[in-house]
Motif scaffolding. Structure first.
Motif, short mmCIF file in Angstrom:
data_model
loop_
_atom_site.label_atom_id
_atom_site.label_comp_id
_atom_site.label_asym_id
_atom_site.label_seq_id
_atom_site.Cartn_x
_atom_site.Cartn_y
_atom_site.Cartn_z
N ALA A 198 0.83 -1.21 0.00
CA ALA A 198 0.00 0.00 0.00
C ALA A 198 0.86 1.25 0.00
CB ALA A 198 -0.94 -0.01 1.20
N MET A 199 1.94 1.25 0.77
CA MET A 199 2.83 2.41 0.81
C MET A 199 3.49 2.64 -0.55
SD MET A 199 2.61 3.81 3.78
CE MET A 199 0.90 3.37 3.71
N SER A 200 3.80 1.57 -1.26
CA SER A 200 4.43 1.73 -2.58
C SER A 200 3.43 2.23 -3.62
CB SER A 200 5.06 0.41 -3.04
OG SER A 200 4.07 -0.54 -3.34
N VAL A 201 2.15 1.91 -3.43
CA VAL A 201 1.11 2.30 -4.39
C VAL A 201 0.70 3.77 -4.21
CG1 VAL A 201 -1.32 1.90 -5.01
CG2 VAL A 201 0.24 -0.02 -4.77
N ILE A 202 0.77 4.26 -2.98
CA ILE A 202 0.29 5.62 -2.68
C ILE A 202 0.94 6.67 -3.58
CG2 ILE A 202 0.42 7.45 -0.94
CD1 ILE A 202 -0.18 5.30 1.17
N ASN A 203 2.22 6.52 -3.87
CA ASN A 203 2.94 7.55 -4.63
C ASN A 203 2.90 7.37 -6.15
OD1 ASN A 203 3.76 8.85 -2.24
ND2 ASN A 203 5.37 7.34 -1.98
N LEU A 204 2.23 6.33 -6.63
CA LEU A 204 2.14 6.12 -8.07
C LEU A 204 1.28 7.20 -8.72
CD1 LEU A 204 1.57 2.25 -8.29
CD2 LEU A 204 3.69 3.48 -8.72
N ILE A 242 -2.23 0.96 -14.67
CA ILE A 242 -1.87 0.04 -13.58
C ILE A 242 -2.00 0.75 -12.24
CG2 ILE A 242 0.02 -1.27 -12.52
CD1 ILE A 242 1.03 -1.82 -15.42
N ALA A 243 -1.48 1.98 -12.17
CA ALA A 243 -1.54 2.75 -10.93
C ALA A 243 -2.99 2.99 -10.51
CB ALA A 243 -0.81 4.08 -11.10
N LYS A 244 -3.84 3.31 -11.46
CA LYS A 244 -5.25 3.55 -11.16
C LYS A 244 -5.91 2.29 -10.60
CE LYS A 244 -9.47 5.44 -13.09
NZ LYS A 244 -10.04 6.23 -14.15
N VAL A 245 -5.66 1.16 -11.22
CA VAL A 245 -6.24 -0.11 -10.77
C VAL A 245 -5.71 -0.47 -9.39
CG1 VAL A 245 -6.30 -2.59 -11.25
CG2 VAL A 245 -6.67 -0.96 -13.11
N LEU A 246 -4.41 -0.31 -9.17
CA LEU A 246 -3.82 -0.68 -7.88
C LEU A 246 -4.30 0.24 -6.76
CD1 LEU A 246 -0.15 -1.61 -8.87
CD2 LEU A 246 -2.07 -3.14 -8.37
N LYS A 247 -4.42 1.53 -7.03
CA LYS A 247 -4.92 2.46 -6.01
C LYS A 247 -6.36 2.11 -5.63
CE LYS A 247 -1.98 6.46 -6.48
NZ LYS A 247 -1.91 7.91 -6.58
N ASN A 248 -7.17 1.76 -6.63
CA ASN A 248 -8.54 1.34 -6.36
C ASN A 248 -8.56 0.08 -5.50
OD1 ASN A 248 -11.42 1.21 -6.63
ND2 ASN A 248 -11.14 -0.27 -8.26
N ILE A 277 -10.14 -5.87 -11.59
CA ILE A 277 -11.32 -5.11 -11.15
C ILE A 277 -12.50 -6.05 -10.94
CG2 ILE A 277 -13.03 -3.40 -11.91
CD1 ILE A 277 -10.63 -1.94 -13.29
N SER A 278 -12.67 -6.99 -11.85
CA SER A 278 -13.74 -7.97 -11.75
C SER A 278 -13.58 -8.84 -10.51
CB SER A 278 -13.77 -8.83 -13.02
OG SER A 278 -14.84 -9.73 -13.00
N ARG A 279 -12.37 -9.33 -10.29
CA ARG A 279 -12.09 -10.15 -9.11
C ARG A 279 -12.31 -9.36 -7.82
NH1 ARG A 279 -12.02 -15.21 -8.83
NH2 ARG A 279 -10.37 -15.17 -7.29
N LEU A 280 -11.96 -8.09 -7.84
CA LEU A 280 -12.17 -7.23 -6.68
C LEU A 280 -13.66 -7.12 -6.37
CD1 LEU A 280 -11.01 -5.34 -4.53
CD2 LEU A 280 -11.06 -3.51 -6.23
N GLN A 281 -14.48 -6.95 -7.41
CA GLN A 281 -15.93 -6.87 -7.21
C GLN A 281 -16.47 -8.16 -6.60
OE1 GLN A 281 -17.78 -4.07 -7.43
NE2 GLN A 281 -15.76 -3.18 -7.77
N LYS A 282 -15.99 -9.28 -7.09
CA LYS A 282 -16.45 -10.56 -6.55
C LYS A 282 -15.99 -10.73 -5.10
CE LYS A 282 -17.30 -12.93 -10.82
NZ LYS A 282 -17.02 -14.08 -11.68
N SER A 283 -14.82 -10.20 -4.76
CA SER A 283 -14.36 -10.26 -3.38
C SER A 283 -15.22 -9.38 -2.48
CB SER A 283 -12.89 -9.82 -3.28
OG SER A 283 -12.06 -10.76 -3.89
N ILE A 284 -15.59 -8.20 -2.97
CA ILE A 284 -16.48 -7.32 -2.20
C ILE A 284 -17.77 -8.07 -1.87
CG2 ILE A 284 -17.95 -5.26 -2.31
CD1 ILE A 284 -15.70 -3.97 -4.02
#
Length: 179
Positions: free
Chosen positions: A13-19, A90-96, A36-43
């Motif tokens: 998370a700390m490495s993603v914050i500055n992307l 990639i940064a947008k997806v990871l931050k989300n 993104i799809s897998r994240l939705q299914k996890s939610i």
């Protein structure tokens, strides 16, 4: 162990914050849409588990399952060899992913999640923020099928190499024509 996974999540998370990410619409690759799809299914899975008070199951989905998905995504999406546009996607997806994952993990690891939330520049406390909502429109079955096929193909290849004890210098995959 749980502590090791949480430490790994914190460092990630700390490495993603500055992307640097792209605001607004951006073209997403198959692996981006897959995550993104897998994240939705996890939610959905974590929410259902929490509603049934199945805490261990909720932790499994929010910490372990998402971690495996993230590892696959990172293998498929290399920041080093990507174009500037792809890096921003990639940064947008990871931050989300990190933002949603913090909210999913907050009931189980409140202190670490509050710290990450604050370092992300979010207002208020993560514990009082809205729970992530499952969005069926973000589920991409085709992207999931493509990534599943990739995983199985690589797994089959590794099994063949293991059984035959061949050390190939190169492996080529061929796909049939669309017709």
């Amino acid at each position: 162990s749980l502590n090791v996974r949480l430490e790994r999540f914190y460092e990630f998370a700390m490495s993603v914050i500055n992307l640097q990410d792209e605001h607004g619409d951006i073209e997403l690759s198959t692996e981006d849409r897959w995550l993104i799809s897998r994240l939705q299914k996890s939610i959905k899975a974590v929410t259902e588990a929490m509603d049934r008070l199945r805490i261990r199951e909720a932790i499994n989905y929010s910490l372990y399952e998402l971690d495996q998905d993230l590892q696959w995504y990172m293998r498929r999406s290399s920041m080093e060899s990507s174009s500037e546009h792809k890096k921003k996607a990639i940064a947008k997806v990871l931050k989300n992913l990190v933002e949603v994952r913090i909210r999913l993990l907050a009931p189980f690891a409140p202190y670490i999640c509050e710290e990450i939330w604050e370092k992300m520049g979010k207002k208020g406390l993560v514990s009082t923020t809205d729970w992530p909502v499952y969005d069926e429109k973000k589920v991409d079955e085709k992207a999931e099928e493509i990534e599943e096929m990739m995983m199985k193909t690589l797994e089959d290849t590794m099994n063949i190499i293991k059984v035959t004890k061949i050390k190939p210098s190169r492996i080529c995959y061929y796909a049939s024509a669309e017709w």
